[in-house]
Structures are given as C-alpha cells and as structure tokens.
Design a protein around this motif. Structure first.
Motif, PDB file in Angstrom:
ATOM      1  N   SER A   1       0.830  -1.217   0.000  1.00 45.36           N
ATOM      2  CA  SER A   1       0.000   0.000   0.000  1.00 45.36           C
ATOM      3  C   SER A   1       0.858   1.259   0.000  1.00 45.36           C
ATOM      4  O   SER A   1       0.540   2.235  -0.675  1.00 45.36           O
ATOM      5  CB  SER A   1      -0.929   0.009   1.216  1.00 45.36           C
ATOM      6  OG  SER A   1      -1.856  -1.041   1.140  1.00 45.36           O
TER       7      SER A   1
ATOM      8  N   ARG B   1       2.268   1.679  -3.466  1.00 50.47           N
ATOM      9  CA  ARG B   1       1.214   2.135  -4.368  1.00 50.47           C
ATOM     10  C   ARG B   1       0.932   3.635  -4.153  1.00 50.47           C
ATOM     11  O   ARG B   1       0.817   4.392  -5.115  1.00 50.47           O
ATOM     12  CB  ARG B   1      -0.055   1.304  -4.154  1.00 50.47           C
ATOM     13  CG  ARG B   1      -1.134   1.511  -5.175  1.00 50.47           C
ATOM     14  CD  ARG B   1      -2.293   0.511  -5.086  1.00 50.47           C
ATOM     15  NE  ARG B   1      -2.664   0.075  -3.749  1.00 50.47           N
ATOM     16  CZ  ARG B   1      -2.309  -1.098  -3.190  1.00 50.47           C
ATOM     17  NH1 ARG B   1      -1.573  -1.955  -3.872  1.00 50.47           N
ATOM     18  NH2 ARG B   1      -2.697  -1.410  -1.971  1.00 50.47           N
TER      19      ARG B   1
ATOM     20  N   LEU C   1       0.375   5.720   6.248  1.00 53.35           N
ATOM     21  CA  LEU C   1       0.523   4.265   6.244  1.00 53.35           C
ATOM     22  C   LEU C   1       1.787   3.824   6.994  1.00 53.35           C
ATOM     23  O   LEU C   1       1.767   2.811   7.702  1.00 53.35           O
ATOM     24  CB  LEU C   1       0.543   3.729   4.813  1.00 53.35           C
ATOM     25  CG  LEU C   1      -0.803   3.717   4.102  1.00 53.35           C
ATOM     26  CD1 LEU C   1      -0.610   3.528   2.599  1.00 53.35           C
ATOM     27  CD2 LEU C   1      -1.696   2.626   4.683  1.00 53.35           C
TER      28      LEU C   1
END
Length: 146
Positions: A21, A24, A37
């Motif tokens: 994630s 990305r 994150l």
C-alpha cells in the motif's frame, strides 16, 4: 505455541500488505497517504509510534524491539520513508533515513537475521546511497563483516 505462530504470521501478512500500500501510494504521488501508512504500520505491527522509534539510535531501538524480525520490519519502513522524502525533494532527511535503515538492517543481522535476496539488495542499495563514514564505528565494523 500455535497461537504465537498465528500472531506472527498475521503480523507478517499485515506488514507485507502495508508495504504494498505504501509503494502504491508513493507511485500515485499520494505522499500524505504514504506517510500515514508508515505511521499506522509501525503502530499496528510493531506496537510503537514511528516517530518514537526513529528518535533513538539503531542499537537502542533494536534492543527495544527485541527480535530481528521486528527490527527488519522497521528497517524496511524507514527505507520507504527515505524514498518518500527523496521523492518530496528532501534529500537531507532521506539520507538520514537511509543511514538509519542500513544501521537497523545491521542490527537485525546481529540479532540473527540471515538476509534473503530482497534484504541483501536493500542493504547493497543503502550502502551505495550513503556515506558509510557517517555510520558509527560499531556499524562500520558490522558492515565490513556483512
């Protein structure tokens, strides 16, 4: 024993998904999301605030985390943070993150990490991206033996 193994496997799966994630979000230039994150992954998987973990030196932090697996996870998070800082035009912070990441990988190795291909590549790239003279004497010795 089975419960412990399940917890470890779940933490590893959660970490792998989080790294994907983060990558990305970086690729999509959602830098705020990537930073969030990183912080959330540190808290959720390592059980500690990211900012707290990167304040201390790598040796102290590795003692606090306790296992090579947890230190390795932090090393990867710190490296991703460095990449994020570099992409955002902050090479000085990026360099400090890369230095800390390398030191954390070395600490993980001192705790028993046998680097896989991905780790060895990361260590080589980190080694090539920083001035290794900036490492502590202890970490310079560890790097020479790695």
């Amino acid at each position: 024993m089975s419960l412990r193994k399940d917890l470890i496997e779940r933490a590893v799966e959660q970490f792998v998904a989080a790294i994907a994630s983060i990558l990305r979000a970086r690729k999509e230039k959602r830098y705020g999301d990537a930073r969030t994150l990183i912080r959330e992954t540190s808290l959720d998987v390592l059980g500690m605030e990211y900012g707290t973990l990167i304040l201390a030196d790598a040796e102290s932090t590795s003692r606090l985390l306790g296992t090579w697996a947890r230190v390795r996870m932090l090393a990867k998070l710190v490296r991703e943070d460095g990449e994020l800082m570099l992409e955002q035009g902050d090479p000085l912070t990026a360099d400090s993150r890369f230095l800390l990441s390398l030191e954390l990988f070395l600490e993980a190795m001192s705790l028993g990490l046998n680097p896989d291909t991905e780790d060895a590549t990361a260590i080589a790239e980190l080694r090539g991206s920083i001035d290794t003279a900036s490492l502590s004497e202890r970490h310079q010795r560890m790097l020479a033996q790695a």
